[in-house]
Design an enzyme around this catalytic site. Structure first.
Site, PDB file in Angstrom:
ATOM      1  N   TYR A  54     -14.984   4.491   7.635  1.00 35.60           N
ATOM      2  CA  TYR A  54     -15.276   3.127   7.074  1.00 35.60           C
ATOM      3  C   TYR A  54     -16.797   2.929   7.631  1.00 35.60           C
ATOM      4  O   TYR A  54     -17.255   1.622   8.067  1.00 35.60           O
ATOM      5  CB  TYR A  54     -14.505   1.998   7.922  1.00 35.60           C
ATOM      6  CG  TYR A  54     -12.967   2.063   7.256  1.00 35.60           C
ATOM      7  CD1 TYR A  54     -12.798   1.163   6.082  1.00 35.60           C
ATOM      8  CD2 TYR A  54     -11.993   2.664   7.714  1.00 35.60           C
ATOM      9  CE1 TYR A  54     -11.604   1.321   5.404  1.00 35.60           C
ATOM     10  CE2 TYR A  54     -10.725   2.683   6.903  1.00 35.60           C
ATOM     11  CZ  TYR A  54     -10.688   1.965   5.817  1.00 35.60           C
ATOM     12  OH  TYR A  54      -9.367   1.958   5.140  1.00 35.60           O
TER      13      TYR A  54
ATOM     14  N   CYS B  42      -3.633   2.880  -4.373  1.00 35.94           N
ATOM     15  CA  CYS B  42      -4.595   3.596  -3.976  1.00 35.94           C
ATOM     16  C   CYS B  42      -4.571   4.921  -4.234  1.00 35.94           C
ATOM     17  O   CYS B  42      -3.882   5.921  -4.178  1.00 35.94           O
ATOM     18  CB  CYS B  42      -4.376   3.660  -2.090  1.00 35.94           C
ATOM     19  SG  CYS B  42      -5.365   4.571  -1.140  1.00 35.94           S
TER      20      CYS B  42
ATOM     21  N   HIS C   8      -7.550   0.559  -4.455  1.00 31.74           N
ATOM     22  CA  HIS C   8      -8.320   1.246  -3.714  1.00 31.74           C
ATOM     23  C   HIS C   8      -8.653   2.448  -4.416  1.00 31.74           C
ATOM     24  O   HIS C   8      -8.086   3.211  -4.830  1.00 31.74           O
ATOM     25  CB  HIS C   8      -7.528   1.686  -2.408  1.00 31.74           C
ATOM     26  CG  HIS C   8      -7.199   0.574  -1.323  1.00 31.74           C
ATOM     27  ND1 HIS C   8      -6.479   0.911  -0.301  1.00 31.74           N
ATOM     28  CD2 HIS C   8      -7.349  -0.694  -1.258  1.00 31.74           C
ATOM     29  CE1 HIS C   8      -6.547  -0.188   0.517  1.00 31.74           C
ATOM     30  NE2 HIS C   8      -6.904  -1.217  -0.350  1.00 31.74           N
TER      31      HIS C   8
ATOM     32  N   ASP D  93     -12.657   3.107  -1.127  1.00 27.58           N
ATOM     33  CA  ASP D  93     -11.980   3.212  -0.043  1.00 27.58           C
ATOM     34  C   ASP D  93     -12.897   4.203   0.925  1.00 27.58           C
ATOM     35  O   ASP D  93     -13.934   4.290   1.006  1.00 27.58           O
ATOM     36  CB  ASP D  93     -10.875   3.958  -0.375  1.00 27.58           C
ATOM     37  CG  ASP D  93      -9.667   3.569   0.445  1.00 27.58           C
ATOM     38  OD1 ASP D  93      -9.950   3.178   1.748  1.00 27.58           O
ATOM     39  OD2 ASP D  93      -8.472   4.008   0.192  1.00 27.58           O
ATOM     40  N   HIS D  94     -12.239   4.830   1.764  1.00 25.15           N
ATOM     41  CA  HIS D  94     -12.712   5.744   2.879  1.00 25.15           C
ATOM     42  C   HIS D  94     -14.104   6.494   2.151  1.00 25.15           C
ATOM     43  O   HIS D  94     -14.076   7.041   1.083  1.00 25.15           O
ATOM     44  CB  HIS D  94     -11.964   6.839   3.426  1.00 25.15           C
ATOM     45  CG  HIS D  94     -10.850   6.173   3.794  1.00 25.15           C
ATOM     46  ND1 HIS D  94      -9.557   7.208   3.841  1.00 25.15           N
ATOM     47  CD2 HIS D  94     -10.102   5.318   3.998  1.00 25.15           C
ATOM     48  CE1 HIS D  94      -8.530   6.486   4.501  1.00 25.15           C
ATOM     49  NE2 HIS D  94      -8.979   5.170   4.346  1.00 25.15           N
TER      50      HIS D  94
ATOM     51  N   HIS E 237       0.935  -1.349  -0.183  1.00 25.54           N
ATOM     52  CA  HIS E 237      -0.003  -0.129   0.070  1.00 25.54           C
ATOM     53  C   HIS E 237       0.890   1.127  -0.062  1.00 25.54           C
ATOM     54  O   HIS E 237       2.038   1.242   0.692  1.00 25.54           O
ATOM     55  CB  HIS E 237      -0.692   0.076   1.186  1.00 25.54           C
ATOM     56  CG  HIS E 237      -1.940   1.111   1.098  1.00 25.54           C
ATOM     57  ND1 HIS E 237      -1.840   2.340   1.662  1.00 25.54           N
ATOM     58  CD2 HIS E 237      -3.098   0.888   1.029  1.00 25.54           C
ATOM     59  CE1 HIS E 237      -2.962   2.967   1.506  1.00 25.54           C
ATOM     60  NE2 HIS E 237      -3.724   2.232   1.230  1.00 25.54           N
TER      61      HIS E 237
HETATM   62  C1  DNO Z   1      -6.447   3.224   5.789  1.00 27.10           C
HETATM   63  C2  DNO Z   1      -5.981   2.032   4.807  1.00 27.10           C
HETATM   64  C3  DNO Z   1      -4.435   1.854   5.459  1.00 27.10           C
HETATM   65  C4  DNO Z   1      -4.061   0.377   4.624  1.00 27.10           C
HETATM   66  C5  DNO Z   1      -2.974  -0.020   5.201  1.00 27.10           C
HETATM   67  C6  DNO Z   1      -2.180  -1.385   4.380  1.00 27.10           C
HETATM   68  O1  DNO Z   1      -7.488   3.375   5.798  1.00 27.10           O
HETATM   69  O2  DNO Z   1      -5.798   2.197   3.560  1.00 27.10           O
HETATM   70  O3  DNO Z   1      -4.748   1.586   6.786  1.00 27.10           O
HETATM   71  O4  DNO Z   1      -5.037  -0.512   4.964  1.00 27.10           O
HETATM   72  O5  DNO Z   1      -1.839   1.072   4.972  1.00 27.10           O
HETATM   73  O6  DNO Z   1      -1.258  -1.666   5.127  1.00 27.10           O
END
Ligand code: DNO
Length: 356
Positions: free
Chosen positions: A333, A245, A274, A319-320, A207
């Site tokens: 989340y 991401c 992501h 993602d978020h 990531h």
């Molecule tokens: C945040 C996530 C990160 C991700 C880590 C992967 O919301 O995208 O915490 O899970 O960096 O190791």
């Protein structure tokens, strides 16, 4: 493309698998064992228990986020070998359980970082905010304490409370680790584990650093095209891959996300995407938004088009999301806005397929 949804487990998520199952087009959850201390090998029995729970709800467990890396591996301490052996054990067990991709990160001390977890947008929804003017003057220990107490009662990924105690000590140890040293520690780790990944067919997907620049004087290396290229070359195997991401890399406007998707996608190195949007406020200051292109600074259509153009067969997750409709969940989340994100991304995907 397989659409997935991150889930924090029966005991630590406000969202139920039965709810996730009803999101249109969903195939599986992205899960993890949150009660195994970082550095320990993941026990087979616990992995199988998680898998059974997920599969009983009609979902797959093919992606793990994350198997976190012990700080001694990132620091390159002699004790790293013991932790790398444990990591190999986790990879083997996850492979046996049918897991295909492991997402991880190599960020020193911190995982992702924001200055505010519930910043109000004009429509009343709440989002994560990163203000560089605040971060640059803040004491990192204080910031971590604030994060731990302001997360709606949930522990945030990467901010495990027990790690805070060691924080000062860890900062000291990083004084001798610059970017080149961190790269060579990552290489050492990958050279050791990738043969196991090849043997059991589990792909590693690093990531990016979030945000993608150095913080509090700590080195950060998963930040831009040049460094991603250096990273995939550390061990030249398709098992040494990326979690691309959009929000993390995209918070530096110099990173062109569709271009990165095409470039590393054509190499077969993207295993997990992501997908989320952010809005630039000023240099190194941004906030998160809904997934919609017109709400943020990133063009989601172009990003999904890039995935379509490379005929992406890996996993994607929204993602978020924003906190909306009065939901109380772990910041970033919640169920509602991430489900809206999925519906939107699926809509773009269907259009792209029909137009192709
Ligand atoms: C945040 C996530 C990160 C991700 C880590 C992967 O919301 O995208 O915490 O899970 O960096 O190791």
């Amino acid at each position: 493309m397989k659409m997935t949804f991150r889930w924090f487990g029966v005991n630590d998520d406000s969202i139920k698998l039965e709810q996730i199952r009803q999101i249109p087009g969903i195939t599986g959850v992205v899960g993890a064992l949150y009660d195994v201390p970082v550095g320990d090998a993941w026990p087979m029995q616990k992995i199988l228990e998680l898998k059974r729970t997920v599969e009983n709800a009609g979902l797959e467990l093919e992606v793990i986020e994350s198997v976190n890396i012990h700080e001694d591996i990132k620091l390159g301490l002699p004790s790293r070998d013991k932790y790398i052996e444990n990591y190999k054990g986790s990879i083997r067990n996850l492979g046996k359980a049918g897991v295909k991709v492991i997402c991880y990160n190599f960020m020193p001390v911190f995982d992702w970082l924001r200055s505010e977890l519930a910043w109000k947008l004009p429509d009343g929804s709440e989002v994560l905010y990163y203000d560089n003017n605040i971060i640059k003057d803040v004491d990192p220990i204080k910031l971590v304490e604030d994060m731990a107490t302001n997360s709606n009662g949930f522990s945030l990924p990467g901010w495990e409370p027990y790690r805070l105690k060691e924080l000062k000590d860890t900062f000291e140890k990083y004084k001798s680790v610059d970017e080149d040293k961190l790269f060579s520690n990552l290489k050492y780790f990958l050279e050791n584990i990738i043969p196991v990944c090849e043997e059991v067919d589990v792909k590693m997907a690093i990531h990016p650093d979030d945000p993608p620049w150095s913080l509090f004087g700590l080195p950060r290396i998963v930040t831009n095209k040049e460094n991603l290229e250096r990273l995939v070359k550390l061990v030249d195997s398709p098992y040494n891959g990326l979690t691309l991401c959009s929000g993390s890399l995209g918070s530096n406007p110099e990173n062109n996300i569709p271009e990165l998707v095409r470039y590393f996608g054509k190499m077969g190195r993207i295993h997990f995407g992501h997908v989320r949007n952010i809005k630039f406020v000023s240099e190194r200051t941004f906030h998160e938004t809904s997934h919609l292109s017109s709400d943020g600074s990133l063009d989601m259509f172009e990003i999904m088009k890039a995935y379509r153009d490379i005929d992406f067969k890996g996993y994607i997750r929204p993602d978020h999301g924003r906190m909306i409709w009065g939901e109380k969940a772990r910041p970033g989340y919640g169920l509602y806005d991430r489900a809206l994100g999925i519906a939107y991304l699926n809509g773009i995907w269907e259009s792209l397929n029909k137009m192709a």
